[in-house]
Design a protein around this motif. Structure first.
Motif, PDB file in Angstrom:
ATOM      1  N   VAL A  91       5.193  -0.655  -3.867  1.00  0.00           N
ATOM      2  CA  VAL A  91       4.632  -0.249  -5.154  1.00  0.00           C
ATOM      3  C   VAL A  91       3.141  -0.547  -5.164  1.00  0.00           C
ATOM      4  CG1 VAL A  91       4.711  -0.689  -7.640  1.00  0.00           C
ATOM      5  CG2 VAL A  91       6.830  -0.702  -6.324  1.00  0.00           C
ATOM      6  N   ASN A  92       2.340   0.458  -5.522  1.00  0.00           N
ATOM      7  CA  ASN A  92       0.899   0.283  -5.675  1.00  0.00           C
ATOM      8  C   ASN A  92       0.659  -0.413  -7.015  1.00  0.00           C
ATOM      9  OD1 ASN A  92      -1.813   0.791  -6.564  1.00  0.00           O
ATOM     10  ND2 ASN A  92      -1.980   2.391  -5.011  1.00  0.00           N
ATOM     11  N   SER A 145       0.830  -1.198   0.000  1.00  0.00           N
ATOM     12  CA  SER A 145       0.000   0.000   0.000  1.00  0.00           C
ATOM     13  C   SER A 145       0.867   1.253   0.000  1.00  0.00           C
ATOM     14  CB  SER A 145      -0.943   0.003   1.204  1.00  0.00           C
ATOM     15  OG  SER A 145      -0.204   0.014   2.391  1.00  0.00           O
ATOM     16  N   THR A 146       0.349   2.288  -0.650  1.00  0.00           N
ATOM     17  CA  THR A 146       1.004   3.586  -0.701  1.00  0.00           C
ATOM     18  C   THR A 146      -0.017   4.635  -0.307  1.00  0.00           C
ATOM     19  OG1 THR A 146       0.448   3.936  -3.021  1.00  0.00           O
ATOM     20  CG2 THR A 146       2.543   2.833  -2.567  1.00  0.00           C
ATOM     21  N   ARG A 147       0.456   5.835  -0.066  1.00  0.00           N
ATOM     22  CA  ARG A 147      -0.455   6.934   0.285  1.00  0.00           C
ATOM     23  C   ARG A 147      -1.242   7.341  -0.954  1.00  0.00           C
ATOM     24  NH1 ARG A 147       4.556   8.389   2.383  1.00  0.00           N
ATOM     25  NH2 ARG A 147       4.878   9.626   0.519  1.00  0.00           N
ATOM     26  N   GLY A 148      -2.546   7.400  -0.835  1.00  0.00           N
ATOM     27  CA  GLY A 148      -3.383   7.879  -1.936  1.00  0.00           C
ATOM     28  C   GLY A 148      -3.129   7.132  -3.224  1.00  0.00           C
ATOM     29  N   GLN A 149      -2.883   7.885  -4.282  1.00  0.00           N
ATOM     30  CA  GLN A 149      -2.649   7.297  -5.599  1.00  0.00           C
ATOM     31  C   GLN A 149      -1.178   7.304  -5.987  1.00  0.00           C
ATOM     32  OE1 GLN A 149      -4.838   5.712  -7.822  1.00  0.00           O
ATOM     33  NE2 GLN A 149      -5.951   5.650  -5.892  1.00  0.00           N
TER      34      GLN A 149
END
Length: 148
Positions: free
Chosen positions: A83-84, A62-66
């Protein structure tokens, strides 16, 4: 569940720093090609980095937002990049390589975001040959400046 255990272990290891330099090397299979290309591009500009020299993790997470990717190993021993998957896979291979180089520059060279080159906060919509070359030249200057 297994992913959560791995993630907890990795974060603990990076926070505490009790592993030897070659204890952990993990790259999710789908990320190997963009990573290899990123390392080749760094080599082309005279920047040598070997992921085998320190703890290195490049994995989907998971990453922040997009955000396409986020580095978590800055100012720590080792590289930890999440990496998303959905965002990252929406980019071309050239852009994916740009993203990995950007995150490596944070973790390996402790670079901050800048107003131009690879270290811009937003990924350019289209990375043509001229933008690529300019970005790599600026990155080389930034890395050389931090090592003076």
């Amino acid at each position: 569940m297994r992913t959560r255990q791995i993630l907890f272990t990795l974060l603990t290891v990076f926070q505490v720093g009790w592993i030897s330099a070659q204890s952990i090397i993990h790259v999710d299979n789908e990320l190997r090609n963009p990573l290899q290309r990123a390392l080749l591009e760094l080599h082309k500009i005279g920047v040598e980095y070997n992921p085998m020299d320190e703890p290195f993790v490049l994995m989907y997470g998971s990453t922040r937002g997009q955000a396409a990717a986020v580095s978590k190993g800055k100012n720590k021993e080792g590289v930890l990049i999440f990496v998303n998957r959905n965002v990252f896979n929406s980019y071309s291979l050239r852009s994916q390589v740009w993203i990995i180089i950007h995150e490596l520059a944070h973790d390996v060279f402790n670079l901050e975001h800048s107003h131009d080159g690879v270290m811009v906060a937003e990924i350019p919509n289209a990375i043509n040959k001229e933008l690529w070359e300019e970005g790599m030249n600026i990155l080389k200057e930034q890395i050389n400046h931090t090592h003076e």
